[in-house]
Design a protein around this motif. Structure first.
Motif, PDB file in Angstrom:
ATOM      1  N   GLY A 130       0.841  -1.241  -0.014  1.00 28.53           N
ATOM      2  CA  GLY A 130      -0.002   0.090   0.200  1.00 28.53           C
ATOM      3  C   GLY A 130       0.690   1.323  -0.074  1.00 28.53           C
ATOM      4  N   PRO A 131       0.103   2.394  -0.047  1.00 23.94           N
ATOM      5  CA  PRO A 131       1.102   3.870   0.261  1.00 23.94           C
ATOM      6  C   PRO A 131       1.756   3.999   1.219  1.00 23.94           C
ATOM      7  N   SER A 132       1.620   3.387   2.335  1.00 27.87           N
ATOM      8  CA  SER A 132       2.105   3.640   3.514  1.00 27.87           C
ATOM      9  C   SER A 132       3.300   2.351   3.665  1.00 27.87           C
ATOM     10  N   GLY A 133       3.405   1.760   2.514  1.00 30.15           N
ATOM     11  CA  GLY A 133       4.522   0.691   2.808  1.00 30.15           C
ATOM     12  C   GLY A 133       3.953  -0.607   3.368  1.00 30.15           C
ATOM     13  N   ARG A 134       3.013  -0.949   3.863  1.00 26.24           N
ATOM     14  CA  ARG A 134       2.328  -2.169   4.375  1.00 26.24           C
ATOM     15  C   ARG A 134       1.833  -3.033   3.412  1.00 26.24           C
ATOM     16  N   LEU A 135       2.038  -4.435   3.889  1.00 33.13           N
ATOM     17  CA  LEU A 135       1.901  -5.394   2.861  1.00 33.13           C
ATOM     18  C   LEU A 135       0.507  -5.991   3.216  1.00 33.13           C
ATOM     19  N   HIS A 136      -0.369  -6.250   2.181  1.00 36.83           N
ATOM     20  CA  HIS A 136      -1.685  -6.709   2.237  1.00 36.83           C
ATOM     21  C   HIS A 136      -1.999  -8.110   1.548  1.00 36.83           C
ATOM     22  N   VAL A 137      -2.334  -8.980   2.207  1.00 41.55           N
ATOM     23  CA  VAL A 137      -2.728 -10.332   1.625  1.00 41.55           C
ATOM     24  C   VAL A 137      -4.152 -10.630   1.684  1.00 41.55           C
ATOM     25  N   SER A 138      -4.610 -11.344   0.881  1.00 43.28           N
ATOM     26  CA  SER A 138      -5.847 -11.739   0.767  1.00 43.28           C
ATOM     27  C   SER A 138      -5.934 -13.307  -0.018  1.00 43.28           C
ATOM     28  N   GLY A 139      -6.709 -14.119   0.542  1.00 46.72           N
ATOM     29  CA  GLY A 139      -7.105 -15.195  -0.089  1.00 46.72           C
ATOM     30  C   GLY A 139      -7.720 -16.314   0.625  1.00 46.72           C
ATOM     31  N   ASN A 140      -7.594 -17.814  -0.071  1.00 46.32           N
ATOM     32  CA  ASN A 140      -8.302 -18.779   0.649  1.00 46.32           C
ATOM     33  C   ASN A 140      -9.907 -18.326   0.954  1.00 46.32           C
ATOM     34  N   MET A 141     -10.510 -17.841  -0.044  1.00 41.86           N
ATOM     35  CA  MET A 141     -11.969 -17.686   0.204  1.00 41.86           C
ATOM     36  C   MET A 141     -12.817 -17.846  -1.153  1.00 41.86           C
ATOM     37  N   HIS A 142     -13.792 -18.588  -0.755  1.00 39.20           N
ATOM     38  CA  HIS A 142     -14.747 -18.892  -1.917  1.00 39.20           C
ATOM     39  C   HIS A 142     -16.308 -18.923  -1.331  1.00 39.20           C
ATOM     40  N   SER A 143     -16.867 -17.943  -1.251  1.00 35.61           N
ATOM     41  CA  SER A 143     -18.156 -17.806  -0.644  1.00 35.61           C
ATOM     42  C   SER A 143     -17.993 -18.005   0.806  1.00 35.61           C
ATOM     43  N   THR A 144     -16.960 -17.996   1.516  1.00 35.68           N
ATOM     44  CA  THR A 144     -16.547 -18.133   2.800  1.00 35.68           C
ATOM     45  C   THR A 144     -16.216 -16.514   3.472  1.00 35.68           C
ATOM     46  N   LYS A 145     -15.855 -16.344   4.621  1.00 38.28           N
ATOM     47  CA  LYS A 145     -15.514 -15.122   5.141  1.00 38.28           C
ATOM     48  C   LYS A 145     -14.383 -14.570   4.368  1.00 38.28           C
ATOM     49  N   VAL A 146     -14.272 -13.237   4.470  1.00 34.30           N
ATOM     50  CA  VAL A 146     -13.004 -12.478   4.098  1.00 34.30           C
ATOM     51  C   VAL A 146     -12.088 -12.802   4.854  1.00 34.30           C
ATOM     52  N   ASN A 147     -10.937 -13.227   4.145  1.00 27.58           N
ATOM     53  CA  ASN A 147      -9.686 -13.363   4.675  1.00 27.58           C
ATOM     54  C   ASN A 147      -8.565 -12.497   4.380  1.00 27.58           C
ATOM     55  N   TYR A 148      -8.334 -11.617   5.274  1.00 20.43           N
ATOM     56  CA  TYR A 148      -7.327 -10.503   4.911  1.00 20.43           C
ATOM     57  C   TYR A 148      -6.155 -10.188   6.169  1.00 20.43           C
ATOM     58  N   ASN A 192     -22.794  -8.741   6.688  1.00 19.33           N
ATOM     59  CA  ASN A 192     -23.068  -9.412   5.766  1.00 19.33           C
ATOM     60  C   ASN A 192     -22.203  -9.293   4.535  1.00 19.33           C
ATOM     61  N   LEU A 193     -21.884  -8.081   4.057  1.00 15.96           N
ATOM     62  CA  LEU A 193     -20.822  -7.718   3.276  1.00 15.96           C
ATOM     63  C   LEU A 193     -19.625  -8.676   3.292  1.00 15.96           C
ATOM     64  N   PHE A 194     -19.018  -8.756   4.635  1.00 12.26           N
ATOM     65  CA  PHE A 194     -17.822  -9.429   4.641  1.00 12.26           C
ATOM     66  C   PHE A 194     -17.911 -10.911   5.088  1.00 12.26           C
ATOM     67  N   ALA A 195     -19.225 -11.412   5.210  1.00  8.69           N
ATOM     68  CA  ALA A 195     -19.518 -12.874   5.632  1.00  8.69           C
ATOM     69  C   ALA A 195     -19.084 -13.700   4.316  1.00  8.69           C
ATOM     70  N   SER A 196     -19.179 -13.209   3.468  1.00  9.30           N
ATOM     71  CA  SER A 196     -18.884 -14.229   2.036  1.00  9.30           C
ATOM     72  C   SER A 196     -18.277 -13.774   1.048  1.00  9.30           C
ATOM     73  N   GLY A 197     -16.971 -13.910   1.195  1.00 10.44           N
ATOM     74  CA  GLY A 197     -16.070 -13.348   0.100  1.00 10.44           C
ATOM     75  C   GLY A 197     -15.473 -14.375  -1.054  1.00 10.44           C
ATOM     76  N   THR A 198     -15.164 -13.868  -2.291  1.00 11.44           N
ATOM     77  CA  THR A 198     -14.625 -14.491  -3.528  1.00 11.44           C
ATOM     78  C   THR A 198     -14.004 -13.603  -4.249  1.00 11.44           C
TER      79      THR A 198
END
Length: 466
Positions: A116-134, A155-161
């Motif tokens: 990101g713009p502040s130099g932090r690393l952002h990771v997301s994954g292992n989600m298919h109609s499951t909770k958002v992993n961030y 509910n917006l973050f309860a099911s991510g793909t």
């Protein structure tokens, strides 16, 4: 023609000593010593090759690779199916952390990363109609500080793909993901605030919301040279790849307010069959999510390249371009092969439309893979047909694209990191092919995960025989 397409050697890629600054007239160089990248070796023994770890090989699932200055960051699923993030500190991938999530047999569960713009690393994954992993770190070189964070409630973050990080021309970071399922979904777009370390919705809830009636499959956002954002999407109302239909389009100046190409505002959220229709193509016509790409011609007009059936029911590549306020669509090429698209789960694709890019001369170049054979073609600026097509013009070393010995039935997977227009680093591993996300009776042995620095390949010479 890319010189890499002509490379051939016993080990795949020949490395000459000029890679190390040794003069071609030196005694050592005159001995024609070479080093090889050999996927079958137990460990990397050549410059430009790094062992990353052992990777899960049960099915193709996207790994992530980032270049950060002189270091590279890799996120992958290890032999225990754990999500691992590791960094090359210049002496190999010695710095790593294991995150608290494990992948199953679902090929949708790809990993994405961004700095990101502040130099932090952002990771997301292992989600298919499951909770958002961030996960977020305290800095790009501080992977040990990665920790799971809830980026929102409800509910917006309860099911991510389909997570995706996106950076605009100013370096602002956005996070795009679908909520819901294949036939009942919506898309959400969040903007990262580096001061507060919070993710804020660009709209009040999803900006594409088809829940109760279907699901959009989005491509983009793409940003043109004037700073405008462009998206397109196809629709699926029922489970099964054959149920995709139509292509729609919208644009925005700020990723919050959206209009059609004439500037007419679209209501937010954009609902089913709203937006500007580019292609009227019914269910069963061969349009499939993942086989749609967008680029901009030398007048910054959006151009959409996609696959669907021709009038002969063969596979075809079609091109649509926005011209004077209207979309013109042509059949750019009849590929002359049959592929009946149907069913759910991750589908092995007979045709894969790859990224379309604008070449240095301003012409658009379309790339696609048909039955494991790669092609690149010029898109005619006049009639939008594909012309001057070249076969097997991949810029990737051939040897690394071949399955290793004693691993019959496996397929080669890669992830790339680019410097400018060309790939610089290649992440390579091997897996069993797609199985529509169903478990296999026996899990295969893990694969070696290796990183290759492609700058060492560029000093090779094309084969003169063989």
């Amino acid at each position: 023609m890319d010189i890499l397409s002509g490379f051939r050697s016993k080990c795949g890629v020949v490395i000459t000593l000029s890679a190390f600054g040794i003069s071609a007239t030196s005694d050592i160089a005159s001995a024609q010593r070479v080093a090889c990248w050999e996927p079958d070796e137990q460990s990397c023994g050549a410059p430009g090759c790094f062992d990353v770890g052992l990777a899960w090989s049960g099915q193709p699932v996207g790994f992530a690779l980032l270049e950060n200055g002189s270091s590279q960051i890799v996120a992958y699923y290890n032999d225990k199916r754990q999500l691992v993030v590791t960094r090359n500190d210049g002496e190999g991938f010695n710095d790593r952390t294991v995150l608290p999530t494990r992948v199953g047999w679902d090929s949708h569960n790809r990993i994405v990363m961004a700095i990101g713009p502040s130099g932090r690393l952002h990771v997301s994954g292992n989600m298919h109609s499951t909770k958002v992993n961030y996960f977020e770190s305290d800095g790009p070189d501080m992977i040990q500080s990665l920790r799971p964070l809830a980026i929102g409630e409800g509910n917006l973050f309860a099911s991510g793909t389909y997570p995706e990080f996106y950076k605009n021309r100013h370096g602002d970071l956005f996070y795009l993901f679908r909520t819901g399922v294949a036939s009942d979904g919506a898309y959400n777009l969040l903007a990262y605030d580096p001061a507060s370390r919070h993710w804020n919705s660009q709209t009040d809830g999803p900006f594409l919301d088809f829940r109760g009636a279907g699901s959009p499959y989005i491509l983009g956002p793409y940003q043109d040279s004037n700073g405008l954002y462009h998206i397109a999407w196809t629709i699926r109302a029922k489970r099964g790849a054959e149920n995709n239909r139509d292509i729609f389009y919208a644009r925005s100046t700020d990723l919050a307010r959206w209009t059609d190409s004439k500037g007419n505002p679209l209501p937010i959220p954009i609902r089913l069959d709203m937006g500007e229709k580019v292609v009227d193509s019914p269910v069963g016509s061969g349009i499939v999510n993942g086989n749609i790409r967008m680029a901009f011609d030398n007048q910054d007009r959006p151009v959409i390249v996609f696959g669907k059936y021709t009038a002969k029911d063969t596979l075809g590549i079609f091109v649509s371009r926005l011209e004077d306020g209207r979309w013109r669509t042509v059949q750019a090429k009849d590929l002359g092969v049959l592929w009946k698209i149907s069913g759910g789960g991750s589908v092995s694709k007979e045709l894969r439309i790859q990224a379309t890019k604008r070449a240095a001369d301003g012409e658009l170049v379309a790339r696609y893979v048909l039955r494991q054979q790669s092609y690149q073609c010029m898109i005619s600026n006049k009639d939008l047909t594909l012309q001057d097509c070249l076969h097997n013009q991949s810029s990737l070393p051939r040897g690394l694209m071949q399955v290793s010995k004693n691993r019959a039935g496996m397929t080669v997977q890669v992830a790339l990191a680019s410097t400018g227009q060309s790939p610089r680093y290649l992440l390579r591993w091997e897996t069993l092919p797609y199985n529509r996300d169903k478990p296999r009776n026996v899990a295969p042995p893990p694969s070696k995960l290796q990183l290759f620095d492609l700058k060492y390949a560029k000093i090779c010479h094309p084969a003169t025989s063989g």
